[in-house]
Design a protein around this motif. Structure first.
Motif, PDB file in Angstrom:
ATOM      1  N   ILE A  35     -10.126   9.699   2.187  1.00 57.55           N
ATOM      2  CA  ILE A  35      -9.739   8.811   1.082  1.00 57.55           C
ATOM      3  C   ILE A  35     -10.661   9.086  -0.102  1.00 57.55           C
ATOM      4  CG2 ILE A  35      -9.530   6.399   0.335  1.00 57.55           C
ATOM      5  CD1 ILE A  35      -8.993   5.676   3.267  1.00 57.55           C
ATOM      6  N   ARG A  59      -0.159  11.922   6.155  1.00 57.84           N
ATOM      7  CA  ARG A  59       0.342  13.120   6.853  1.00 57.84           C
ATOM      8  C   ARG A  59       1.863  13.037   7.039  1.00 57.84           C
ATOM      9  NH1 ARG A  59      -4.595  12.557  10.396  1.00 57.84           N
ATOM     10  NH2 ARG A  59      -6.015  14.238   9.765  1.00 57.84           N
ATOM     11  N   GLU A  65       0.738   1.805  10.856  1.00 57.91           N
ATOM     12  CA  GLU A  65       0.215   3.136  10.526  1.00 57.91           C
ATOM     13  C   GLU A  65      -1.211   3.041  10.001  1.00 57.91           C
ATOM     14  OE1 GLU A  65       3.354   6.355   8.859  1.00 57.91           O
ATOM     15  OE2 GLU A  65       2.976   4.672   7.543  1.00 57.91           O
ATOM     16  N   THR A  66      -2.032   4.050  10.295  1.00 62.44           N
ATOM     17  CA  THR A  66      -3.288   4.196   9.564  1.00 62.44           C
ATOM     18  C   THR A  66      -2.979   4.880   8.232  1.00 62.44           C
ATOM     19  OG1 THR A  66      -3.749   6.383  10.465  1.00 62.44           O
ATOM     20  CG2 THR A  66      -4.615   4.493  11.703  1.00 62.44           C
ATOM     21  N   ILE A  67      -3.929   4.793   7.310  1.00 60.39           N
ATOM     22  CA  ILE A  67      -3.766   5.429   6.001  1.00 60.39           C
ATOM     23  C   ILE A  67      -3.592   6.938   6.165  1.00 60.39           C
ATOM     24  CG2 ILE A  67      -5.007   5.955   3.846  1.00 60.39           C
ATOM     25  CD1 ILE A  67      -6.280   3.080   4.134  1.00 60.39           C
ATOM     26  N   GLU A  68      -4.388   7.544   7.034  1.00 61.61           N
ATOM     27  CA  GLU A  68      -4.333   8.996   7.225  1.00 61.61           C
ATOM     28  C   GLU A  68      -2.991   9.420   7.843  1.00 61.61           C
ATOM     29  OE1 GLU A  68      -6.748   6.979   8.239  1.00 61.61           O
ATOM     30  OE2 GLU A  68      -8.594   7.645   7.238  1.00 61.61           O
ATOM     31  N   ASP A  69      -2.534   8.679   8.848  1.00 59.09           N
ATOM     32  CA  ASP A  69      -1.236   9.000   9.469  1.00 59.09           C
ATOM     33  C   ASP A  69      -0.102   8.876   8.458  1.00 59.09           C
ATOM     34  OD1 ASP A  69      -2.348   9.526  11.908  1.00 59.09           O
ATOM     35  OD2 ASP A  69      -1.705   7.663  12.865  1.00 59.09           O
ATOM     36  N   PRO A 116       0.812  -1.215   0.000  1.00 61.31           N
ATOM     37  CA  PRO A 116       0.000   0.000   0.000  1.00 61.31           C
ATOM     38  C   PRO A 116       0.849   1.270   0.000  1.00 61.31           C
ATOM     39  CG  PRO A 116      -0.196  -1.143   2.120  1.00 61.31           C
ATOM     40  CD  PRO A 116       0.652  -2.007   1.234  1.00 61.31           C
ATOM     41  N   ILE A 149      -3.386   4.321  -2.657  1.00 63.59           N
ATOM     42  CA  ILE A 149      -4.558   4.771  -1.904  1.00 63.59           C
ATOM     43  C   ILE A 149      -4.518   6.289  -1.915  1.00 63.59           C
ATOM     44  CG2 ILE A 149      -5.797   4.663   0.286  1.00 63.59           C
ATOM     45  CD1 ILE A 149      -4.339   2.058   0.889  1.00 63.59           C
ATOM     46  N   MET A 192       3.393   2.962   2.785  1.00 62.21           N
ATOM     47  CA  MET A 192       2.951   2.867   4.170  1.00 62.21           C
ATOM     48  C   MET A 192       3.938   2.030   4.974  1.00 62.21           C
ATOM     49  SD  MET A 192      -1.202   2.553   4.009  1.00 62.21           S
ATOM     50  CE  MET A 192      -1.287   2.624   5.811  1.00 62.21           C
TER      51      MET A 192
END
Lengths: 295, 295
Positions: B220, B204, B197-201, B161, B234, B193
């Motif tokens: 997203i 950022r 980690e989350t996708i948002e983190d 990802p 993503i 990634m």
């Protein structure tokens, strides 16, 4: 599209989704800098004995007395302290991350760094050799790379995307269970993504394979790092186009439509047949609640 | 949350995002069934010579005369035909997938199956040995697994990802470029990634690392399989909290704020300084257009 400032405060917190460390990804390849951080007296190092995090007698994190030379770098916290992770035997209390997450005993940010640590440690444990040529590799960049001295291949930690989806049809949700799960537990269907798939196609494929149900409209609703050992759960909500379930018994033991009333009873732990849904720390729980709220 | 029935028809199509094959994931471990499909006269097999797909003189797909015994299974199409993929020398025309995607010469579903094929073939090529013990492994399940005869470890294809994000601030977007890109090309910032980690983190973090910009609200917006060799892109849109750019020259050569008027000129290929954005087939193009539309 609605952009979000912060995670949904109205829903129970998902475990492993809070990370407060600055990973310093562009600095951690500097071995001298990492060595200096390791030697700092205020450096912190979490310990794993196999897949269990070392705990203190009081139930908090047990930290190493000093940072071993092969410890992996996690990042730097808001107070400027460096955090590392290492593997080794631990005589005292210890716990797997799932139990720690369910218990809520640790602050969210500590669970987050344990998830990061566990995924990385597990990757090193299972990837000591070069998949390209078979030679023994060594860790570099404070643990974020392995390098082959023979063929020069570089290898990076895996993050495996998994789709997990709450499928809705009028006032019911499709949930399934695997034979190995606790008795009565039903959850949203899930599976690993494959090469060349979009997230939506992967979710539709998994639901079709496991339950025979066709999914139409679909959207991404949440995501969660899942360190067992290194998944990224990508959560969706979808609308079923069909109703008749055909179970694939190779993957799941059962799947059925649960009414919203059933699910509310399962959530509260008062369902007449003893059925229940996964705990609040899991993305499945959040997807189920959101699918109900938004219907 | 808005659930979507089908991809946004109002936006140019992204390459590699259409897949029409039924992958038959629960049947493909049956070697006898796969062997029978291979032997069918109407079975189809795409060919790769290195990272290039074999083409016919007319520019369509060149198919193998028969399906080799080590061909990987892709799936079954709407007409009931089985598709496979194999690697080998090809004397005729051939093209890498990026060029094919930009040219638009092939139907979307054929690009989709080439993406699946290329990611899988590349994975086998680079993972002939067991990362756990170093022994030579062999393919199983028609190409969706490799098994180690020595330590019994099972290995599965990677899907990596990647977060890619259009960052907006009032009427401008943050775009950057790498030194290796075509002259004048600027795109959305992106990166792999990491564990835990989350996708948002992750999004950022990448923006902060590469440009120094802090991102607040985020969501997203799209995703795309990206077979170079096995990424899942993503795509996000985010709002900047800061304005001053500090470039990390290890990762990118430049980053700057482009006004919406600039970007419109770049999209149309008429920017005064020769700047441009990535082609319509790339998720970056879609994210840029969506960030403009929704501002």
């Amino acid at each position: 599209m609605m952009l979000k400032k912060s995670p949904d405060a109205a829903l129970p917190a998902m475990a492993f989704a809070v990370s407060r460390l600055d990973r310093m990804a562009n600095a951690r390849s500097d071995d001298a800098w990492i060595a200096a951080l390791r030697a700092e007296t205020r450096a912190r190092c979490v310990l794993f004995d196999g897949d269990k995090a070392a705990l203190s007698a009081a139930g908090g994190l047990a930290l190493a007395a000093s940072v071993p030379g092969d410890a992996l770098f996690l990042g730097i916290d808001d107070d400027g302290q460096a955090w590392f992770a290492a593997q080794g035997p631990h005589e005292g209390a210890k716990s797997d991350l799932r139990s720690l997450a369910v218990s809520g005993a640790l602050p969210a940010a500590q669970l987050g760094l344990l998830a990061q640590a566990r995924s990385l440690l597990h990757w090193h444990e299972r990837h000591r050799y070069c998949a390209h040529c078979g030679a023994a590799t060594h860790a570099k960049d404070a643990g974020y790379k392995r390098v082959c001295p023979s063929c020069r291949a570089e290898h990076f930690p895996r993050t495996d995307p998994v789709v997990i989806i709450a499928v809705r049809r009028s006032n019911s949700l499709l949930l399934g269970r695997q034979a190995s799960w606790p008795a009565g537990m039903y959850s949203t269907l899930a599976g690993f993504m494959e090469p060349g798939e979009t997230i939506e196609d992967a979710a539709r494929r998994e639901v079709k394979e496991e339950s025979g149900i066709e999914v139409g409209a679909i959207g991404i609703a949440a995501n969660q790092p899942w360190p067992f050992p290194s998944s990224l759960m990508i959560g969706l909500i979808g609308e079923a186009l069909t109703e008749r379930i055909t179970i694939d018994t190779k993957e799941i033991e059962d799947a059925r439509w649960f009414s919203f009333a059933d699910i509310e009873a399962m959530r509260r732990g008062v369902h007449g047949d003893g059925f229940k849904i996964p705990p609040a720390m899991a993305i499945a729980h959040r997807l189920i609640l959101r699918a109900l709220q938004e219907s």
